[in-house]
Design an enzyme around this catalytic site. Structure first.
Site, PDB file in Angstrom:
ATOM      1  N   GLU A  30       2.199  -3.525 -13.802  1.00  0.00           N
ATOM      2  CA  GLU A  30       2.341  -4.100 -12.454  1.00  0.00           C
ATOM      3  C   GLU A  30       3.818  -4.157 -12.074  1.00  0.00           C
ATOM      4  O   GLU A  30       4.211  -3.845 -10.950  1.00  0.00           O
ATOM      5  CB  GLU A  30       1.731  -5.493 -12.449  1.00  0.00           C
ATOM      6  CG  GLU A  30       1.612  -6.117 -11.085  1.00  0.00           C
ATOM      7  CD  GLU A  30       1.292  -7.599 -11.172  1.00  0.00           C
ATOM      8  OE1 GLU A  30       0.341  -8.024 -10.527  1.00  0.00           O
ATOM      9  OE2 GLU A  30       2.019  -8.340 -11.879  1.00  0.00           O
ATOM     10  N   CYS A  68       2.499 -15.834  -6.118  1.00  0.00           N
ATOM     11  CA  CYS A  68       1.582 -14.689  -6.092  1.00  0.00           C
ATOM     12  C   CYS A  68       0.410 -14.915  -5.142  1.00  0.00           C
ATOM     13  O   CYS A  68      -0.353 -13.990  -4.871  1.00  0.00           O
ATOM     14  CB  CYS A  68       1.054 -14.388  -7.494  1.00  0.00           C
ATOM     15  SG  CYS A  68       2.366 -13.931  -8.633  1.00  0.00           S
ATOM     16  N   ASP A  96      -4.162   3.612  -3.127  1.00  0.00           N
ATOM     17  CA  ASP A  96      -2.787   3.893  -2.694  1.00  0.00           C
ATOM     18  C   ASP A  96      -2.561   3.572  -1.222  1.00  0.00           C
ATOM     19  O   ASP A  96      -3.305   4.028  -0.352  1.00  0.00           O
ATOM     20  CB  ASP A  96      -2.458   5.368  -2.953  1.00  0.00           C
ATOM     21  CG  ASP A  96      -0.972   5.628  -2.778  1.00  0.00           C
ATOM     22  OD1 ASP A  96      -0.174   4.733  -3.098  1.00  0.00           O
ATOM     23  OD2 ASP A  96      -0.614   6.730  -2.313  1.00  0.00           O
ATOM     24  N   HIS A  97      -1.502   2.813  -0.957  1.00  0.00           N
ATOM     25  CA  HIS A  97      -1.171   2.367   0.401  1.00  0.00           C
ATOM     26  C   HIS A  97      -2.311   1.563   1.011  1.00  0.00           C
ATOM     27  O   HIS A  97      -2.588   1.645   2.211  1.00  0.00           O
ATOM     28  CB  HIS A  97      -0.768   3.549   1.296  1.00  0.00           C
ATOM     29  CG  HIS A  97       0.622   4.037   0.997  1.00  0.00           C
ATOM     30  ND1 HIS A  97       0.915   4.764  -0.117  1.00  0.00           N
ATOM     31  CD2 HIS A  97       1.807   3.856   1.639  1.00  0.00           C
ATOM     32  CE1 HIS A  97       2.216   5.046  -0.140  1.00  0.00           C
ATOM     33  NE2 HIS A  97       2.788   4.495   0.911  1.00  0.00           N
ATOM     34  N   HIS A 125      -1.398  -6.991  -2.463  1.00  0.00           N
ATOM     35  CA  HIS A 125      -2.448  -7.894  -2.938  1.00  0.00           C
ATOM     36  C   HIS A 125      -1.960  -9.345  -2.838  1.00  0.00           C
ATOM     37  O   HIS A 125      -0.834  -9.627  -2.467  1.00  0.00           O
ATOM     38  CB  HIS A 125      -2.885  -7.554  -4.371  1.00  0.00           C
ATOM     39  CG  HIS A 125      -2.015  -8.105  -5.450  1.00  0.00           C
ATOM     40  ND1 HIS A 125      -2.518  -8.525  -6.671  1.00  0.00           N
ATOM     41  CD2 HIS A 125      -0.678  -8.315  -5.511  1.00  0.00           C
ATOM     42  CE1 HIS A 125      -1.524  -8.948  -7.421  1.00  0.00           C
ATOM     43  NE2 HIS A 125      -0.404  -8.841  -6.763  1.00  0.00           N
ATOM     44  N   HIS A 173       1.908  -9.673  -0.907  1.00  0.00           N
ATOM     45  CA  HIS A 173       3.092  -8.989  -1.421  1.00  0.00           C
ATOM     46  C   HIS A 173       2.553  -7.698  -2.055  1.00  0.00           C
ATOM     47  O   HIS A 173       1.363  -7.402  -1.911  1.00  0.00           O
ATOM     48  CB  HIS A 173       3.867  -9.855  -2.423  1.00  0.00           C
ATOM     49  CG  HIS A 173       3.120 -10.155  -3.676  1.00  0.00           C
ATOM     50  ND1 HIS A 173       2.106 -11.083  -3.733  1.00  0.00           N
ATOM     51  CD2 HIS A 173       3.212  -9.633  -4.920  1.00  0.00           C
ATOM     52  CE1 HIS A 173       1.620 -11.133  -4.959  1.00  0.00           C
ATOM     53  NE2 HIS A 173       2.267 -10.250  -5.706  1.00  0.00           N
ATOM     54  N   HIS A 231       3.100  -4.065  -4.982  1.00  0.00           N
ATOM     55  CA  HIS A 231       3.708  -3.483  -6.181  1.00  0.00           C
ATOM     56  C   HIS A 231       3.587  -1.960  -6.176  1.00  0.00           C
ATOM     57  O   HIS A 231       2.694  -1.406  -5.538  1.00  0.00           O
ATOM     58  CB  HIS A 231       3.022  -4.007  -7.445  1.00  0.00           C
ATOM     59  CG  HIS A 231       3.122  -5.478  -7.650  1.00  0.00           C
ATOM     60  ND1 HIS A 231       4.295  -6.088  -8.012  1.00  0.00           N
ATOM     61  CD2 HIS A 231       2.207  -6.470  -7.550  1.00  0.00           C
ATOM     62  CE1 HIS A 231       4.092  -7.400  -8.135  1.00  0.00           C
ATOM     63  NE2 HIS A 231       2.840  -7.664  -7.851  1.00  0.00           N
TER      64      HIS A 231
END
Lengths: 143, 143, 143, 143, 143, 143
Positions: free
Chosen positions: D126, D33, D79-80, D14, D39, D41
């Site tokens: 996070e 950010c 996810d991914h 994100h 980047h 998480h």
């Protein structure tokens, strides 16, 4: 209403000690925690604030600002210090985790209001088995 | 050859301090870790022994026995104590995690031999970011 | 009002099983959790009590006393036991984590009152992904 | 009233980015950010539901069903994936953890009602230091 | 010989992608990890160095110095970055955890020698289930 | 040479029990772990393989394949099962963690060779305090 939690850590020495009691009485009540030569912990501190997401940024609070305040006002005075001897906001108090949680609440309550959020909870993990949480005097009974 | 690890925990106070240096020199080399009023940690200790499974029980070592030895010889002398002032096997040593690991090795090496296993590693986690491991002097180079 | 939490651990066997159902029905509803040969878990138990800090000691409750009560009344009957067959306070109940949380509440409610605090929450982590919390019948809606 | 929590995990990319702001303004408000190259998480998601134990099974909710719903409706879409570009329920929203928690609430609220329980809390970790919790609009003030 | 480990963390985006393959081939080999819109992780990095305790300080290495080097040379270039697009030492490499571990080894090998210790292991935890360790080319077979 | 570790989990019942001993002898040697009504654990299994990165993909092993093999051959036979009664590869063995580690090694050694890597270590965490590691018979002395 959203709740946002920031974890910080500090390492400090302390002893459980009531100044008006004899050493024997202290030992009887507090056990090995009253060792006159001190012991210490890695404290995990969780500061939870609550608020509405900002209409433009959708952030409840700027995390960098929140983190900066907690470090300056709480972590730096405590980290690598002796809680009984060197920490202003613990002066005159027994160095229990309960007192520490209430003292940190007092230190942070107004600081986080400036950042636009309300302080919700101070949680301290002294060891992985012992945890104290303080929600401030006002929300008695609601939790 | 099997490796068996037992974790134990203790909470202690210490400071990094070289007795032949001035306070300023200590501060310069060790930073806030040399605070004269002490600080402390929750130490995680991992004792690893190695051996062959016993032909009858298929156990490498009786875990209760191993745990008892570690508690009596290492955890009880350290827990809720001041590592610089009160711990026999740290006397005359700088209270570094490195020295602590080597001292615990010396204390336990023969004790675990009596239980039929060889000491393989002393691992100490001082904080979640700082870890020391000691494998004894003999296995230089093999690890 | 302060909240103090003590973690204890126990390892037990159980199966999900309704005595009035056929094995097929049990399997259909509970899946592999109804395996007749049992399975087991490392349970993490968190007992949270609430109270005011004692005016003299600033402790909410004597942690040693709290820990002793939890071990005697809850951990010892459960640890290295079969929850369906050997635990008095689970007799006649399906061995679900939900029932276990409510049963532990009943066991501890009066015990902690003697120590001067009120029971606030029984939290059980069955695995790192499955958690149950019970706050007692009285505080319905407030949490 | 019992509270049951299911943890699930997902890994996503994100960036914090307000479409009506310049890149400089985004950088000023969101710092690193807002890196345009993204980047990411490892998110920990905790979904807490509340309800009464079912009179026959003593289960609050069938965990397999709860887990299936969370995976299908929340984990698989995230996810991914890239939270800003590929996730339907985040479209048109700043990809903050706060917005993510509220969006997941909206997705799951009715789904868990079908399973006989009420959604109580969406908690997202996070990082190990940053945590957001959302309890829905209705229980404002009670927590 | 003592082993000292320092943990640092960083959050980054990446995708598994071989530039000479078609998107379909990449998808076939790497699955969802090759998503063109990226995904990301909270990486845990453990840097282990080995050495003898310094005769005067009994420290293997000055932890502050070790931590500073790791942050400047490894964490800052990676944190809140895209591993495929923005990280010098990953240029021209597939952004696998294996390649990342080897690249970090190359970056740090000489840096830690200046601090008086030898690099022993680079360990990266991509998720709580996936871990890579690299011990350098020289100690092939000894570990 | 790179080391790649995959974590998987399973929940099982067991008891420590030597069939040629009396119940009293079993109790004397194994203590509460020999409870005839079983107890159980959440086991953490870490499978470490080693190999060279594939020249094209820079992967040591396809993680999805490795994970599939571990689940089919090890996790499914053990999860929600009784280790003494239902697990083929534990038949005729005392259900110790040591034996379990060696049995899993035997099951996986050839399976991972097919995937192009060598099995390096089987690590089982029975509780957070008890850990067993097995490196196979061949690398005696090198670790």
């Amino acid at each position: 209403m959203l709740y946002l939690t920031r974890r910080e850590r500090f390492n400090a020495a302390h002893r459980m000690y009531h100044p008006e009691w004899t050493d024997d009485k202290n030992l009887e009540v507090f056990g090995k925690c009253s060792n006159p030569n001190w012991h210490g912990h890695n404290y995990n501190l969780f500061v939870t604030v609550k608020g509405e997401p900002h209409p433009e940024t959708s952030l409840v609070v700027n995390l960098k600002e929140l983190s900066r305040v907690i470090r300056e006002k709480v972590v730096e005075p405590l980290d690598h210090r002796n809680m009984n001897l060197e920490v202003d906001f613990m002066e005159g108090k027994i160095a229990s985790t309960e007192n520490l949680a209430m003292a940190i609440w007092e230190v942070l309550e107004k600081e986080v209001q400036v950042l636009g959020v309300k302080l919700h909870c101070i949680r301290i993990e002294e060891t992985e088995n012992n945890i104290v949480e303080y929600y401030g005097e006002i929300n008695h009974g609601n939790y």
